[in-house]
Write an enzyme that holds these catalytic residues in place. Structure first.
Site, PDB file in Angstrom:
ATOM      1  NE  ARG A  69      -2.382  -1.364   3.537  1.00 47.64           N
ATOM      2  CZ  ARG A  69      -1.814  -0.628   4.460  1.00 47.64           C
ATOM      3  NH1 ARG A  69      -1.817   0.698   4.359  1.00 47.64           N
ATOM      4  NH2 ARG A  69      -1.251  -1.162   5.515  1.00 47.64           N
ATOM      5  CE1 TYR A 197       0.266  -5.820  -1.737  1.00 52.63           C
ATOM      6  CE2 TYR A 197      -0.951  -3.924  -0.914  1.00 52.63           C
ATOM      7  CZ  TYR A 197      -0.362  -5.157  -0.701  1.00 52.63           C
ATOM      8  OH  TYR A 197      -0.433  -5.728   0.542  1.00 52.63           O
ATOM      9  CE  LYS A 206      -6.293  -3.587   4.405  1.00 55.19           C
ATOM     10  NZ  LYS A 206      -6.535  -4.043   5.780  1.00 55.19           N
ATOM     11  CG  HIS A 226      -7.395  -2.978  10.016  1.00 59.26           C
ATOM     12  ND1 HIS A 226      -6.089  -2.578  10.194  1.00 59.26           N
ATOM     13  CD2 HIS A 226      -7.347  -3.975   9.108  1.00 59.26           C
ATOM     14  CE1 HIS A 226      -5.290  -3.293   9.421  1.00 59.26           C
ATOM     15  NE2 HIS A 226      -6.025  -4.152   8.759  1.00 59.26           N
ATOM     16  CB  SER A 248      -0.859  -3.995   7.957  1.00 63.29           C
ATOM     17  OG  SER A 248      -1.893  -3.083   7.719  1.00 63.29           O
ATOM     18  CG  ASP A 275      -7.722  -7.091   6.760  1.00 59.03           C
ATOM     19  OD1 ASP A 275      -6.872  -6.814   7.628  1.00 59.03           O
ATOM     20  OD2 ASP A 275      -7.845  -6.436   5.716  1.00 59.03           O
ATOM     21  NE  ARG A 364      -0.061  -8.653   2.023  1.00 62.06           N
ATOM     22  CZ  ARG A 364      -0.799  -8.045   2.951  1.00 62.06           C
ATOM     23  NH1 ARG A 364      -1.988  -8.517   3.264  1.00 62.06           N
ATOM     24  NH2 ARG A 364      -0.356  -6.990   3.569  1.00 62.06           N
TER      25      ARG A 364
HETATM   26  C1  OXD Z   1      -3.205  -4.608   5.299  1.00 60.65           C
HETATM   27  C2  OXD Z   1      -3.845  -5.749   4.615  1.00 60.65           C
HETATM   28  O1  OXD Z   1      -2.273  -4.006   4.755  1.00 60.65           O
HETATM   29  O2  OXD Z   1      -4.716  -6.360   5.245  1.00 60.65           O
HETATM   30  O3  OXD Z   1      -3.638  -4.286   6.421  1.00 60.65           O
HETATM   31  O4  OXD Z   1      -3.520  -6.041   3.464  1.00 60.65           O
HETATM   32 MN    MN Z   2      -5.356  -5.353   7.034  1.00 58.43          MN
END
Ligand code: OXD
Ligand code: MN
Length: 582
Positions: A69, A197, A206, A226, A248, A275, A364
């Site tokens: 991110r 990404y 997000k 979150h 994260s 998440d 990931r």
């Molecule tokens: C983060 C994710 O960056 O869950 O929090 O991908």
């Molecule tokens: Mn996250």
């Protein structure tokens, strides 16, 4: 392609601006997914992994400059900058729209434009919300299919209900200088350009489920957080649900699918989400939660049969891996996985340890949540699950105890607001610096944190059976830099204490900073953590806490008039009681 006129007009308008060769409305079917995968195999966007050991699994290697991110390029564009608050980068909506229109102009020439209707949350839940993402990336289509309820049923719901969040995305030319993630919460709109990404490009996650949803939740009286959601079943078959917020890459996925250790026979853990959590007050005065997502977009490195056997078990079929390494027989590999060895690194080069880790630290996996062995039978429940405890946590090498309970809802909100954590690879930038990350929402709150804390505080008046609030820290280190708590499955021991507090069957030691377990109340049988270490993990260092409280006070003040006076008062109470206990 749709009876919703607003949607069809918007799709036409976007097509006129971006000028794609063709427009494809995604139905979410298996046939469509197959053709998307074939397309990406032909273009090289996906590579087949070993289909004997990992049927249906593929590898995506992203552009090396596009791996996380980008918080410095993420904006909240509200008419008044105060609405976005100091926690967000702000841009004037008209300026942001002009900038983005220039970038989107003609950007889909030679490409297909995909229209993805999606639903965040169980398709028939009143708590769920729909959106439509327009993208030129087949990788986004394939990932959105796992991460959301995507396609025909979502479009049908949009046609029934009318409203939806608009998300426009293009990978552009992946030039980091021409990359922006813009949010227009007042218009329920997202525009993202120049990145493929996950957190920047899968707009349901997000951008919608946290930034836009948190803004909406404030106006409508609910919470978009979150947080993971997990059900813990005791040997009597009773299940209690916990929602937990960690920054994260601090182990949310591991906690969401924890396997209880041998000293907890008969206990089971059920995964609802890893998440994001949307919560509403139910008619019974409790908070009820749904996971708006349908898949996991988890951090691969560190996932192993010791740290997270459930995750490993769900990763051997129908998963997309991004930026992992591969073994000689073409299986996915990452640091910490097992004794196999990588031969190609995440960039596709021959693995040479001199070039750094084989898998990118933020590599990931994407996989449907229903593949998880601990998948909860309540994950699709339209009403959600009732939450007994909210847990906040950060990655802190020192100071912060293993676990503490708040003294009240207001004190719990203070614990959440003063959370801090060492930074990780999930975002671009330096790793390991301590930064304040209230409720783990620093990168994700779509409006001013001061107003967000007031919103949290307001639940004390909205509901009379609120969950208890706790704070945990799995990451304390000793003088030699070794972790003091075993973590992973052994965190069950802390969860056990939390649940006993919720039932009213465990006592506490009251301290200025919060209520701590009594010695002996966190079980140590079956692990080699000595009682002295546990004691050290539950100590309150008065001097160091006095300094921490000053930093928290200064941090709350950064939000000026927006910072709720009740929170400052609560902090003064904690400081006074710390002073009195010295
Ligand atoms: C983060 C994710 O960056 O869950 O929090 O991908
Ligand atoms: Mn996250």
């Amino acid at each position: 392609m749709t009876s919703n006129e607003t949607l069809s007009a918007w799709v036409d308008e976007v097509a006129r601006l971006t000028r794609p060769d063709s427009v494809h409305w995604c139905d979410g079917s298996e046939t469509e997914n197959r053709s998307m995968v074939n397309l990406m195999l032909e273009s090289g966007d996906l590579l087949e992994l070993n289909q004997e050991t990992h049927p249906g699994c593929y590898l995506h290697r992203s552009d090396p400059s596009d791996v996380a991110r980008v918080e410095h390029l993420t904006f909240v564009c509200t008419s008044d900058p105060e609405t976005a608050g100091p926690n967000n980068h702000w841009m004037d909506p008209a300026e942001a729209r002009a900038k983005m229109s220039a970038l989107f102009d003609g950007c889909m020439e030679g490409r297909t434009m995909y229209v993805i209707p999606y639903c965040m949350g169980p398709i028939d839940s009143p708590l769920s919300r729909c959106g439509v993402e327009i993208t030129d990336s087949p990788y986004v289509v394939a990932n959105m299919r796992m991460m959301t309820r995507m396609g025909a049923p979502a479009l049908a719901r949009i046609e029934r209900e009318g409203g939806f969040v608009r998300g426009l995305h293009s990978t552009g030319d992946l030039d980091p200088e021409r990359r922006f993630i813009m949010h227009f919460p007042e218009d329920l709109e997202i525009q993202s350009f120049g990145s493929g990404y996950g957190g920047n490009a899968l707009l349901g996650k997000k951008c919608h489920a946290l930034r836009i949803a948190s803004y909406q939740a404030r106006t409508e009286g609910w919470l978009a957080e979150h947080m993971l959601i997990v059900g813990i079943e005791n040997p009597q078959g009773e299940v209690r649900y916990i929602a937990a917020a960690f920054p994260s890459a601090c182990g949310k996925t591991n906690l969401a699918m924890l396997i209880p250790p041998e000293s907890y026979p008969g206990w089971k853990v059920w995964t609802v989400g890893d998440d994001i959590c949307w919560m509403r007050v139910g008619e019974d005065g409790r908070l009820w939660a749904i996971n708006p997502e349908a898949g996991f977009f988890g951090v691969a490195p560190g996932t192993s049969k010791d740290t997270n056997p459930n995750a490993l078990a769900m990763l051997n079929r129908d998963a997309i891996f991004t930026n992992v390494a591969v073994t000689a027989d073409n299986q996915p590999w990452w640091e910490g996985k097992d004794d196999q060895a990588p031969v190609k690194d995440w960039k596709g080069q021959d693995f040479d340890p001199a070039n750094g880790p084989a898998a990118h630290p933020n590599s990931r996996f994407t996989v449907p949540i229903s593949h998880c062995p601990s998948y909860s039978d309540q994950a699709e429940a339209a009403q959600g699950v009732p939450i007994s405890a909210i847990v906040f946590g950060g990655r802190r090498e020192s100071l912060v105890p293993l676990v503490m309970e708040s003294k009240s809802w207001r004190h719990g909100v203070l614990l959440g607001a003063s959370m801090a954590s060492e930074t990780t690879a999930a975002a671009t930038g330096a790793v390991g610096n301590v930064r304040r990350d209230p409720m783990a929402m620093k990168p994700f709150a779509g409006y001013n944190f001061g107003d967000y804390w007031s919103h949290w505080l307001s639940f004390a008046e909205r509901a009379d059976k609120l969950p208890r609030i706790f704070h945990v820290n799995w990451f304390r280190k000793d003088a030699d830099g070794r972790f003091m708590w075993p973590g992973f499955g052994e965190n069950m021991r802390v969860i056990d204490w939390i649940l006993r507090r919720c039932e009213g069957t465990a006592d506490v030691r009251e301290t200025a900073i919060g209520n701590l377990p009594l010695p002996g109340d966190v079980r140590l049988d079956g692990i080699d953590t000595p009682p002295e270490t546990l004691q050290a993990l539950l100590e309150v260092d008065q001097g160091a806490w006095a300094a921490e409280l000053e930093q928290i006070a200064a941090y709350l003040q950064e939000y000026g008039d927006h910072s709720p006076p009740a929170l400052a008062e609560e902090l003064r109470n904690v400081s006074a009681s710390l002073g009195a206990s010295q």
